[in-house]
Design a protein around this motif. Sequence first.
Motif, PDB file in Angstrom:
ATOM      1  N   MET A 148      97.942  18.312 -76.005  1.00  0.00           N
ATOM      2  CA  MET A 148      98.997  19.038 -76.702  1.00  0.00           C
ATOM      3  C   MET A 148      98.399  19.965 -77.757  1.00  0.00           C
ATOM      4  SD  MET A 148     102.093  16.297 -77.388  1.00  0.00           S
ATOM      5  CE  MET A 148     101.058  15.167 -78.323  1.00  0.00           C
ATOM      6  N   ALA A 149      99.030  21.104 -77.959  1.00  0.00           N
ATOM      7  CA  ALA A 149      98.595  22.014 -79.019  1.00  0.00           C
ATOM      8  C   ALA A 149      98.985  21.433 -80.378  1.00  0.00           C
ATOM      9  CB  ALA A 149      99.235  23.385 -78.833  1.00  0.00           C
ATOM     10  N   GLN A 150      98.309  21.919 -81.420  1.00  0.00           N
ATOM     11  CA  GLN A 150      98.639  21.501 -82.782  1.00  0.00           C
ATOM     12  C   GLN A 150      99.006  22.726 -83.611  1.00  0.00           C
ATOM     13  OE1 GLN A 150      96.225  18.512 -84.694  1.00  0.00           O
ATOM     14  NE2 GLN A 150      95.094  18.125 -82.815  1.00  0.00           N
ATOM     15  N   GLN A 151     100.249  22.772 -84.038  1.00  0.00           N
ATOM     16  CA  GLN A 151     100.761  23.849 -84.896  1.00  0.00           C
ATOM     17  C   GLN A 151     100.540  25.228 -84.266  1.00  0.00           C
ATOM     18  OE1 GLN A 151      98.756  23.028 -88.633  1.00  0.00           O
ATOM     19  NE2 GLN A 151     100.387  21.630 -89.257  1.00  0.00           N
ATOM     20  N   ASP A 152     100.753  25.328 -82.973  1.00  0.00           N
ATOM     21  CA  ASP A 152     100.663  26.608 -82.279  1.00  0.00           C
ATOM     22  C   ASP A 152     101.956  27.387 -82.519  1.00  0.00           C
ATOM     23  OD1 ASP A 152     100.694  28.617 -79.994  1.00  0.00           O
ATOM     24  OD2 ASP A 152      98.805  27.595 -79.551  1.00  0.00           O
ATOM     25  N   ILE A 153     101.851  28.707 -82.665  1.00  0.00           N
ATOM     26  CA  ILE A 153     103.059  29.515 -82.860  1.00  0.00           C
ATOM     27  C   ILE A 153     103.934  29.467 -81.612  1.00  0.00           C
ATOM     28  CG2 ILE A 153     102.053  31.044 -84.578  1.00  0.00           C
ATOM     29  CD1 ILE A 153     101.607  33.089 -82.336  1.00  0.00           C
ATOM     30  N   ARG A 154     103.324  29.171 -80.469  1.00  0.00           N
ATOM     31  CA  ARG A 154     104.113  28.915 -79.259  1.00  0.00           C
ATOM     32  C   ARG A 154     104.568  27.456 -79.343  1.00  0.00           C
ATOM     33  NH1 ARG A 154      99.273  30.571 -75.377  1.00  0.00           N
ATOM     34  NH2 ARG A 154      98.275  29.344 -77.031  1.00  0.00           N
ATOM     35  N   GLY A 159     104.372  20.106 -77.906  1.00  0.00           N
ATOM     36  CA  GLY A 159     104.996  18.888 -77.400  1.00  0.00           C
ATOM     37  C   GLY A 159     104.487  18.541 -76.016  1.00  0.00           C
ATOM     38  N   LEU A 160     105.159  17.582 -75.395  1.00  0.00           N
ATOM     39  CA  LEU A 160     104.760  17.048 -74.096  1.00  0.00           C
ATOM     40  C   LEU A 160     105.913  17.227 -73.114  1.00  0.00           C
ATOM     41  CD1 LEU A 160     102.268  15.207 -73.023  1.00  0.00           C
ATOM     42  CD2 LEU A 160     103.926  13.359 -73.179  1.00  0.00           C
ATOM     43  N   LEU A 161     105.634  17.848 -71.986  1.00  0.00           N
ATOM     44  CA  LEU A 161     106.670  18.044 -70.975  1.00  0.00           C
ATOM     45  C   LEU A 161     106.896  16.766 -70.183  1.00  0.00           C
ATOM     46  CD1 LEU A 161     108.541  20.036 -69.351  1.00  0.00           C
ATOM     47  CD2 LEU A 161     106.618  20.307 -67.787  1.00  0.00           C
ATOM     48  N   VAL A 162     108.167  16.354 -70.083  1.00  0.00           N
ATOM     49  CA  VAL A 162     108.566  15.253 -69.208  1.00  0.00           C
ATOM     50  C   VAL A 162     109.461  15.858 -68.141  1.00  0.00           C
ATOM     51  CG1 VAL A 162     109.810  13.077 -69.049  1.00  0.00           C
ATOM     52  CG2 VAL A 162     108.398  13.545 -71.045  1.00  0.00           C
ATOM     53  N   ASP A 163     108.976  15.833 -66.901  1.00  0.00           N
ATOM     54  CA  ASP A 163     109.649  16.527 -65.799  1.00  0.00           C
ATOM     55  C   ASP A 163     109.889  15.540 -64.670  1.00  0.00           C
ATOM     56  OD1 ASP A 163     110.684  18.555 -64.241  1.00  0.00           O
ATOM     57  OD2 ASP A 163     108.741  19.228 -63.524  1.00  0.00           O
ATOM     58  N   PHE A 164     111.160  15.356 -64.283  1.00  0.00           N
ATOM     59  CA  PHE A 164     111.477  14.422 -63.202  1.00  0.00           C
ATOM     60  C   PHE A 164     112.228  15.145 -62.099  1.00  0.00           C
ATOM     61  CE2 PHE A 164     114.180  11.411 -60.960  1.00  0.00           C
ATOM     62  CZ  PHE A 164     113.260  10.428 -60.622  1.00  0.00           C
ATOM     63  N   SER A 165     111.723  15.029 -60.887  1.00  0.00           N
ATOM     64  CA  SER A 165     112.400  15.553 -59.691  1.00  0.00           C
ATOM     65  C   SER A 165     111.742  14.937 -58.467  1.00  0.00           C
ATOM     66  CB  SER A 165     112.302  17.089 -59.628  1.00  0.00           C
ATOM     67  OG  SER A 165     110.958  17.515 -59.510  1.00  0.00           O
ATOM     68  N   ASN A 166     112.508  14.872 -57.384  1.00  0.00           N
ATOM     69  CA  ASN A 166     111.994  14.310 -56.125  1.00  0.00           C
ATOM     70  C   ASN A 166     111.361  12.934 -56.310  1.00  0.00           C
ATOM     71  OD1 ASN A 166     112.719  16.727 -54.773  1.00  0.00           O
ATOM     72  ND2 ASN A 166     110.790  17.670 -55.411  1.00  0.00           N
ATOM     73  N   SER A 167     112.012  12.102 -57.131  1.00  0.00           N
ATOM     74  CA  SER A 167     111.587  10.717 -57.375  1.00  0.00           C
ATOM     75  C   SER A 167     110.226  10.600 -58.050  1.00  0.00           C
ATOM     76  CB  SER A 167     111.571   9.916 -56.055  1.00  0.00           C
ATOM     77  OG  SER A 167     112.842   9.920 -55.458  1.00  0.00           O
ATOM     78  N   THR A 168     109.766  11.666 -58.689  1.00  0.00           N
ATOM     79  CA  THR A 168     108.466  11.643 -59.354  1.00  0.00           C
ATOM     80  C   THR A 168     108.612  12.058 -60.811  1.00  0.00           C
ATOM     81  OG1 THR A 168     107.348  12.220 -57.280  1.00  0.00           O
ATOM     82  CG2 THR A 168     106.087  12.489 -59.305  1.00  0.00           C
ATOM     83  N   LEU A 169     108.085  11.228 -61.709  1.00  0.00           N
ATOM     84  CA  LEU A 169     108.057  11.543 -63.135  1.00  0.00           C
ATOM     85  C   LEU A 169     106.711  12.180 -63.451  1.00  0.00           C
ATOM     86  CD1 LEU A 169     109.366  11.315 -65.972  1.00  0.00           C
ATOM     87  CD2 LEU A 169     108.242   9.084 -66.185  1.00  0.00           C
ATOM     88  N   ARG A 170     106.746  13.402 -63.953  1.00  0.00           N
ATOM     89  CA  ARG A 170     105.519  14.131 -64.284  1.00  0.00           C
ATOM     90  C   ARG A 170     105.456  14.342 -65.797  1.00  0.00           C
ATOM     91  NH1 ARG A 170     108.343  16.174 -60.262  1.00  0.00           N
ATOM     92  NH2 ARG A 170     107.449  16.145 -58.158  1.00  0.00           N
ATOM     93  N   VAL A 171     104.280  14.110 -66.349  1.00  0.00           N
ATOM     94  CA  VAL A 171     104.053  14.305 -67.779  1.00  0.00           C
ATOM     95  C   VAL A 171     102.911  15.307 -67.914  1.00  0.00           C
ATOM     96  CG1 VAL A 171     103.393  13.205 -69.937  1.00  0.00           C
ATOM     97  CG2 VAL A 171     104.852  11.986 -68.335  1.00  0.00           C
ATOM     98  N   VAL A 172     103.147  16.386 -68.679  1.00  0.00           N
ATOM     99  CA  VAL A 172     102.179  17.488 -68.755  1.00  0.00           C
ATOM    100  C   VAL A 172     102.012  17.925 -70.207  1.00  0.00           C
ATOM    101  CG1 VAL A 172     101.519  19.736 -67.810  1.00  0.00           C
ATOM    102  CG2 VAL A 172     103.096  18.271 -66.528  1.00  0.00           C
ATOM    103  N   ALA A 173     100.774  18.200 -70.589  1.00  0.00           N
ATOM    104  CA  ALA A 173     100.477  18.750 -71.914  1.00  0.00           C
ATOM    105  C   ALA A 173      99.458  19.864 -71.775  1.00  0.00           C
ATOM    106  CB  ALA A 173      99.934  17.670 -72.846  1.00  0.00           C
ATOM    107  N   THR A 174      99.615  20.927 -72.561  1.00  0.00           N
ATOM    108  CA  THR A 174      98.651  22.025 -72.548  1.00  0.00           C
ATOM    109  C   THR A 174      98.642  22.717 -73.907  1.00  0.00           C
ATOM    110  OG1 THR A 174      97.980  24.082 -71.459  1.00  0.00           O
ATOM    111  CG2 THR A 174     100.335  23.678 -71.637  1.00  0.00           C
ATOM    112  N   ASP A 175      97.482  23.242 -74.279  1.00  0.00           N
ATOM    113  CA  ASP A 175      97.376  24.060 -75.490  1.00  0.00           C
ATOM    114  C   ASP A 175      97.018  25.501 -75.146  1.00  0.00           C
ATOM    115  OD1 ASP A 175      94.737  23.911 -74.760  1.00  0.00           O
ATOM    116  OD2 ASP A 175      94.053  22.828 -76.535  1.00  0.00           O
TER     117      ASP A 175
END
Length: 368
Positions: A148-154, A159-175
């Motif tokens: 996860m980024a820290q204090q990014d203007i974006r 934060g952390l993306l929590v994405d659920f579809s097609n019976s799959t829970l996906r967790v994604v972080a990027t800076d």
Amino acid sequence: MLLMQCPRDVLLKPLSAIIGIVERRNTLPILSNVLLQCDGDRLTCLATDLELEIACRTTLPTAGGTATVTTSARKLYDIVRALPDGTELKLEVADGRLTLKAGRSRFTLQTLDAATFPRMPSPSEETLDLDLPQGSLRELLRLTQYAMAQQDIRYYLNGLLVDFSNSTLRVVATDGHRLAYCDHELPAVSGQASTILPRKMVQELSRLLADPDQLVSLRIGSQQVRASFGDIEIASKVIDGKFPDYNRVIPQNQPKHFDIDRHVLLDALRRAEILSNDKFRSVRLVLEPGTLKVSCTNSEQEEAAEELEIDYQGDSLDIGFNVSYLLEALSTLNTPIVTLNLNDPNSSCLLTDKANPGYRYVVMPMRL
């Protein structure tokens, strides 16, 4: 009026659960307080910072009164923690003060009007409800949150993306420079939801998810996420923003790939890091048939170089990365073998784990 009477550990446990979100200094004094809600033998401790709310419930061995009071969370927690194990506590409320008696010790704390304590409203929107083991959710967070980024203007990258579809829970972080992805199958659940959890929610979940086999219930909405497990419930506002399309970031079918012992690579990078440039933190990987050379240089013309034997017979490649990004990913994994997938000096590296095919880590290259 007697509020409650209980052993020290009975009160310490819920206070420990909520204390993490209580700031020492607040523009609103009430936010430094904990709400103690007693109803017979049931006690609820609640804290909030207006973005996140944690409630922890416990059963008292002796029924007390029915009342609600707020007092300094940090002071009450520090007092209870400092008392000896097994101490019997008695809490009384009178004249706008909370008195805590423990043996021959007596502490009197100020209180504030409980009616002014801010509460997070229950979600009015439709939510997607998911149940999964605490151990699975904690592992998803552990494998991704460091990216996860820290204090990014974006702000949506903080934060952390929590994405659920097609019976799959996906967790994604990027800076924006690296991306961590992990998924978990929930075949018995249908529906779709996608939201961004704030950093503080992620940190508190990681801290409080303690029983690997016990279920945690997630209620995911467009404006709020709630997690319930054991005696704890956490509610958080979500980050309003559009998260980057992670499917486009994760590279596919990279021609240069090899397996390597995670500990061997991790140790080599740690040694090379000692002589890395403090400003750019770059490490050079030179891939050749049978060997991987790891090297770092600094502004004083010092250099660290080490050759590792690998099972690789493809084309040569000279590429640079931020050494900290590689070290964080390798330190987080528990697997003995990792796979590095590469293409050319201008393309991202994909790090995968054969023991956990749902895990992917992408790191952008640095110009050498």
